[in-house]
Every structure is written in structure tokens, then in C-alpha cells.
Design a protein around this motif. Structure first.
Motif, PDB file in Angstrom:
ATOM      1  N   LEU A   1      -5.016  -2.093 -12.583  1.00  0.00           N
ATOM      2  CA  LEU A   1      -6.197  -1.974 -11.734  1.00  0.00           C
ATOM      3  C   LEU A   1      -5.852  -1.314 -10.398  1.00  0.00           C
ATOM      4  O   LEU A   1      -6.572  -0.430  -9.934  1.00  0.00           O
ATOM      5  N   ILE A   2      -4.745  -1.709  -9.785  1.00  0.00           N
ATOM      6  CA  ILE A   2      -4.325  -1.121  -8.503  1.00  0.00           C
ATOM      7  C   ILE A   2      -4.086   0.379  -8.678  1.00  0.00           C
ATOM      8  O   ILE A   2      -4.549   1.182  -7.857  1.00  0.00           O
ATOM      9  N   ARG A   3      -3.400   0.784  -9.746  1.00  0.00           N
ATOM     10  CA  ARG A   3      -3.181   2.214 -10.004  1.00  0.00           C
ATOM     11  C   ARG A   3      -4.509   2.957 -10.162  1.00  0.00           C
ATOM     12  O   ARG A   3      -4.680   4.042  -9.615  1.00  0.00           O
ATOM     13  N   LYS A   4      -5.423   2.375 -10.912  1.00  0.00           N
ATOM     14  CA  LYS A   4      -6.721   3.013 -11.147  1.00  0.00           C
ATOM     15  C   LYS A   4      -7.469   3.213  -9.825  1.00  0.00           C
ATOM     16  O   LYS A   4      -8.016   4.284  -9.572  1.00  0.00           O
ATOM     17  N   VAL A   5      -7.486   2.183  -8.975  1.00  0.00           N
ATOM     18  CA  VAL A   5      -8.184   2.261  -7.689  1.00  0.00           C
ATOM     19  C   VAL A   5      -7.540   3.325  -6.797  1.00  0.00           C
ATOM     20  O   VAL A   5      -8.243   4.147  -6.195  1.00  0.00           O
ATOM     21  N   ILE A   6      -6.218   3.347  -6.720  1.00  0.00           N
ATOM     22  CA  ILE A   6      -5.543   4.341  -5.877  1.00  0.00           C
ATOM     23  C   ILE A   6      -5.792   5.747  -6.404  1.00  0.00           C
ATOM     24  O   ILE A   6      -6.068   6.661  -5.629  1.00  0.00           O
ATOM     25  N   ARG A   7      -5.744   5.925  -7.721  1.00  0.00           N
ATOM     26  CA  ARG A   7      -6.011   7.257  -8.281  1.00  0.00           C
ATOM     27  C   ARG A   7      -7.425   7.720  -7.962  1.00  0.00           C
ATOM     28  O   ARG A   7      -7.648   8.888  -7.682  1.00  0.00           O
ATOM     29  N   GLN A   8      -8.374   6.789  -8.017  1.00  0.00           N
ATOM     30  CA  GLN A   8      -9.766   7.173  -7.821  1.00  0.00           C
ATOM     31  C   GLN A   8     -10.134   7.328  -6.337  1.00  0.00           C
ATOM     32  O   GLN A   8     -10.918   8.189  -5.987  1.00  0.00           O
ATOM     33  N   LEU A   9      -9.562   6.491  -5.462  1.00  0.00           N
ATOM     34  CA  LEU A   9      -9.965   6.498  -4.061  1.00  0.00           C
ATOM     35  C   LEU A   9      -8.937   7.102  -3.107  1.00  0.00           C
ATOM     36  O   LEU A   9      -9.287   7.532  -2.018  1.00  0.00           O
TER      37      LEU A   9
ATOM     38  N   GLN B   1      -4.813   8.979  -2.284  1.00  0.00           N
ATOM     39  CA  GLN B   1      -4.030  10.202  -2.435  1.00  0.00           C
ATOM     40  C   GLN B   1      -2.656   9.789  -2.929  1.00  0.00           C
ATOM     41  O   GLN B   1      -1.886   9.196  -2.173  1.00  0.00           O
ATOM     42  N   THR B   2      -2.342  10.069  -4.175  1.00  0.00           N
ATOM     43  CA  THR B   2      -1.156   9.502  -4.807  1.00  0.00           C
ATOM     44  C   THR B   2       0.165  10.026  -4.261  1.00  0.00           C
ATOM     45  O   THR B   2       1.207   9.458  -4.548  1.00  0.00           O
ATOM     46  N   ASP B   3       0.143  11.081  -3.455  1.00  0.00           N
ATOM     47  CA  ASP B   3       1.385  11.603  -2.891  1.00  0.00           C
ATOM     48  C   ASP B   3       1.773  10.915  -1.587  1.00  0.00           C
ATOM     49  O   ASP B   3       2.773  11.238  -0.980  1.00  0.00           O
ATOM     50  N   ARG B   4       0.953   9.960  -1.160  1.00  0.00           N
ATOM     51  CA  ARG B   4       1.252   9.198   0.052  1.00  0.00           C
ATOM     52  C   ARG B   4       0.950   7.724  -0.202  1.00  0.00           C
ATOM     53  O   ARG B   4       0.330   7.379  -1.182  1.00  0.00           O
ATOM     54  N   GLU B   5       1.396   6.885   0.712  1.00  0.00           N
ATOM     55  CA  GLU B   5       1.182   5.450   0.537  1.00  0.00           C
ATOM     56  C   GLU B   5      -0.275   5.094   0.836  1.00  0.00           C
ATOM     57  O   GLU B   5      -0.852   5.542   1.821  1.00  0.00           O
ATOM     58  N   ASN B   6      -0.870   4.318  -0.062  1.00  0.00           N
ATOM     59  CA  ASN B   6      -2.255   3.844   0.061  1.00  0.00           C
ATOM     60  C   ASN B   6      -2.266   2.331  -0.073  1.00  0.00           C
ATOM     61  O   ASN B   6      -1.580   1.783  -0.941  1.00  0.00           O
ATOM     62  N   PHE B   7      -3.048   1.656   0.741  1.00  0.00           N
ATOM     63  CA  PHE B   7      -3.186   0.195   0.665  1.00  0.00           C
ATOM     64  C   PHE B   7      -4.620  -0.110   0.266  1.00  0.00           C
ATOM     65  O   PHE B   7      -5.557   0.350   0.907  1.00  0.00           O
ATOM     66  N   VAL B   8      -4.776  -0.872  -0.817  1.00  0.00           N
ATOM     67  CA  VAL B   8      -6.106  -1.225  -1.319  1.00  0.00           C
ATOM     68  C   VAL B   8      -6.238  -2.733  -1.446  1.00  0.00           C
ATOM     69  O   VAL B   8      -5.241  -3.464  -1.534  1.00  0.00           O
TER      70      VAL B   8
ATOM     71  N   LYS C   1     -14.072 -14.810  -3.725  1.00  0.00           N
ATOM     72  CA  LYS C   1     -13.273 -16.007  -3.519  1.00  0.00           C
ATOM     73  C   LYS C   1     -11.794 -15.673  -3.386  1.00  0.00           C
ATOM     74  O   LYS C   1     -11.032 -16.406  -2.779  1.00  0.00           O
ATOM     75  N   ALA C   2     -11.398 -14.542  -3.971  1.00  0.00           N
ATOM     76  CA  ALA C   2      -9.976 -14.213  -3.994  1.00  0.00           C
ATOM     77  C   ALA C   2      -9.778 -12.702  -3.875  1.00  0.00           C
ATOM     78  O   ALA C   2     -10.680 -11.921  -4.154  1.00  0.00           O
ATOM     79  N   LEU C   3      -8.557 -12.348  -3.464  1.00  0.00           N
ATOM     80  CA  LEU C   3      -8.198 -10.941  -3.292  1.00  0.00           C
ATOM     81  C   LEU C   3      -6.876 -10.656  -3.983  1.00  0.00           C
ATOM     82  O   LEU C   3      -5.993 -11.514  -4.047  1.00  0.00           O
ATOM     83  N   ILE C   4      -6.772  -9.435  -4.448  1.00  0.00           N
ATOM     84  CA  ILE C   4      -5.482  -8.889  -4.860  1.00  0.00           C
ATOM     85  C   ILE C   4      -5.217  -7.714  -3.928  1.00  0.00           C
ATOM     86  O   ILE C   4      -6.041  -6.815  -3.794  1.00  0.00           O
ATOM     87  N   LEU C   5      -4.079  -7.760  -3.267  1.00  0.00           N
ATOM     88  CA  LEU C   5      -3.644  -6.673  -2.398  1.00  0.00           C
ATOM     89  C   LEU C   5      -2.796  -5.730  -3.223  1.00  0.00           C
ATOM     90  O   LEU C   5      -2.119  -6.160  -4.156  1.00  0.00           O
ATOM     91  N   GLY C   6      -2.818  -4.465  -2.892  1.00  0.00           N
ATOM     92  CA  GLY C   6      -1.971  -3.536  -3.625  1.00  0.00           C
ATOM     93  C   GLY C   6      -1.692  -2.285  -2.838  1.00  0.00           C
ATOM     94  O   GLY C   6      -2.490  -1.860  -2.008  1.00  0.00           O
ATOM     95  N   HIS C   7      -0.540  -1.730  -3.082  1.00  0.00           N
ATOM     96  CA  HIS C   7      -0.229  -0.420  -2.527  1.00  0.00           C
ATOM     97  C   HIS C   7       0.811   0.262  -3.401  1.00  0.00           C
ATOM     98  O   HIS C   7       1.409  -0.359  -4.274  1.00  0.00           O
ATOM     99  N   ASN C   8       0.953   1.556  -3.186  1.00  0.00           N
ATOM    100  CA  ASN C   8       1.928   2.326  -3.946  1.00  0.00           C
ATOM    101  C   ASN C   8       3.092   2.731  -3.053  1.00  0.00           C
ATOM    102  O   ASN C   8       2.963   2.787  -1.837  1.00  0.00           O
ATOM    103  N   HIS C   9       4.225   2.938  -3.692  1.00  0.00           N
ATOM    104  CA  HIS C   9       5.392   3.491  -3.021  1.00  0.00           C
ATOM    105  C   HIS C   9       5.646   4.868  -3.638  1.00  0.00           C
ATOM    106  O   HIS C   9       6.066   4.954  -4.797  1.00  0.00           O
ATOM    107  N   PRO C  10       5.376   5.942  -2.904  1.00  0.00           N
ATOM    108  CA  PRO C  10       5.595   7.287  -3.449  1.00  0.00           C
ATOM    109  C   PRO C  10       7.041   7.538  -3.900  1.00  0.00           C
ATOM    110  O   PRO C  10       7.282   8.407  -4.736  1.00  0.00           O
ATOM    111  N   SER C  11       7.992   6.777  -3.377  1.00  0.00           N
ATOM    112  CA  SER C  11       9.397   6.941  -3.777  1.00  0.00           C
ATOM    113  C   SER C  11       9.620   6.548  -5.230  1.00  0.00           C
ATOM    114  O   SER C  11      10.620   6.932  -5.825  1.00  0.00           O
TER     115      SER C  11
END
Length: 172
Positions: free
Chosen positions: A38-46, A48-55, A96-106
Motif C-alpha cells: 500500500l505504501i509503495r502504491k501511494v508513493i507511486r501515485q502521489l 516522486q519515486t526518485d526522492r524521499e516521500n513521507f505518506v 482510528k489508526a495510521l500507518i506511516l510510510g516512506h521510501n529510501h531512494p538508496s
């Protein structure tokens, strides 16, 4: 005596649906593997995969995704995240709850000290508003590699620290 009138404005907050994200046909998120997808899908859709994104993904009481927010887009090695932005998004949704996510371009999903610190700050803020942080998932966008703070017991340890500090404060 002539007093000058002071004026200010009334505001109304609205959540605006920007786009739809389709994922697993309305399934609940019960493990880090589905959370990482889900985190990958959100980052891909919203993002920029070449930089760090926090969702942040907002979940209802049955742990089904009901909304998401791209909190920050940074550069190759970091992005700036303010806990207030995450809490603001959560409080404007019936979650009621959250999942935090981010990517590491490295490609290395190992958490940095900054990743652990921001998770602590977000968890402390969320606790005050009775919002649970279920996980913080770091993903690699080019493979299935990910690291789950819940799986690594970092969420559990952080929650214990937050509760301990808040207990100390309330006993002052």
C-alpha cells in the motif's frame, strides 16, 4: 477614548478528495507485507519515486484504508516531516489508526536515527488525540524490500517510551 476595531476571519476546514487510489478491493491491512504494498502504491501515485516521500495512510476501526496524504517530498536522502501535519490529516478524517510510510531512494530500508526520532514524535502527538500508530514502513521502490517498525518491535518499544514519559508528566 476611541478604540480601533480589530478584525479577524472565521475559517472552515474541508478535506478535498484529489484522486482515487485502488488497492486490494477494500481489504483491511493486517500485516506489514500488505502495508508495504500500500505504501509503495501511494508513493507511486502521489509522490516522486526518485526522492524521499513521507505518506500517512488513515485506517478506520476495521483497519481498512479510508484516506491517505502525501505529507512531504524531499530530496535524495531526506524529507522534512512535521508531526502536526500528520495529526492534522488524521483529525480531519474519521480514523482510528495510521500507518506511516516512506521510501529510501538508496534501496536500503534500514531506519536512520532520524526515522526513529520522527516516529517517536508522531506517536507522542497521536497518543494525545487517541490515534494509534500501527506501523512505520520504509520501502524500496524498485524491489519488494521493506522494513516494518512493528515487525522489528520498534513501534512497541516507542509506545512504551511515550506512555512512560506521559505518565511522568501527569504525576508532576
Amino acid at each position: 477614548m476611541n478604540k480601533k476595531e480589530y478584525r479577524f476571519f472565521a475559517y472552515k476546514l474541508h478535506m478535498v478528495k484529489e484522486q482515487e487510489i485502488r488497492f486490494l478491493s477494500d481489504q483491511a491491512i493486517h500485516n506489514s507485507f500488505s502495508g508495504s504494498k500500500l505504501i509503495r502504491k501511494v508513493i507511486r501515485q502521489l509522490g516522486q519515486t526518485d526522492r524521499e516521500n513521507f505518506v500517512v495512510v488513515m485506517l478506520n476501526t476495521k483497519l481498512k484504508p479510508i484516506g491517505t496524504n502525501l505529507v512531504s517530498t524531499g530530496n535524495l536522502t531526506r524529507c522534512i516531516v512535521q508531526p502536526r501535519e500528520i495529526i492534522k490529516a488524521a483529525l480531519n478524517m474519521p480514523c482510528k489508526a495510521l500507518i506511516l510510510g516512506h521510501n529510501h531512494p538508496s534501496g536500503d530500508p534500514s531506519p536512520s536515527m532520524e526515522d526513529k526520532l520522527i516516529t517517536l514524535m508522531i506517536m507522542a502527538s497521536a497518543h494525545l488525540f487517541d490515534v494509534d500508530i500501527l506501523d512505520h514502513i520504509i520501502v524500496d521502490m524498485d524491489s519488494d524490500a521493506y522494513l516494518s517498525f512493528a515487525d522489528e518491535k520498534i513501534i512497541e518499544d516507542t509506545k512504551r517510551k511515550v506512555c512512560s514519559v506521559l505518565d511522568q508528566i501527569s504525576n508532576m
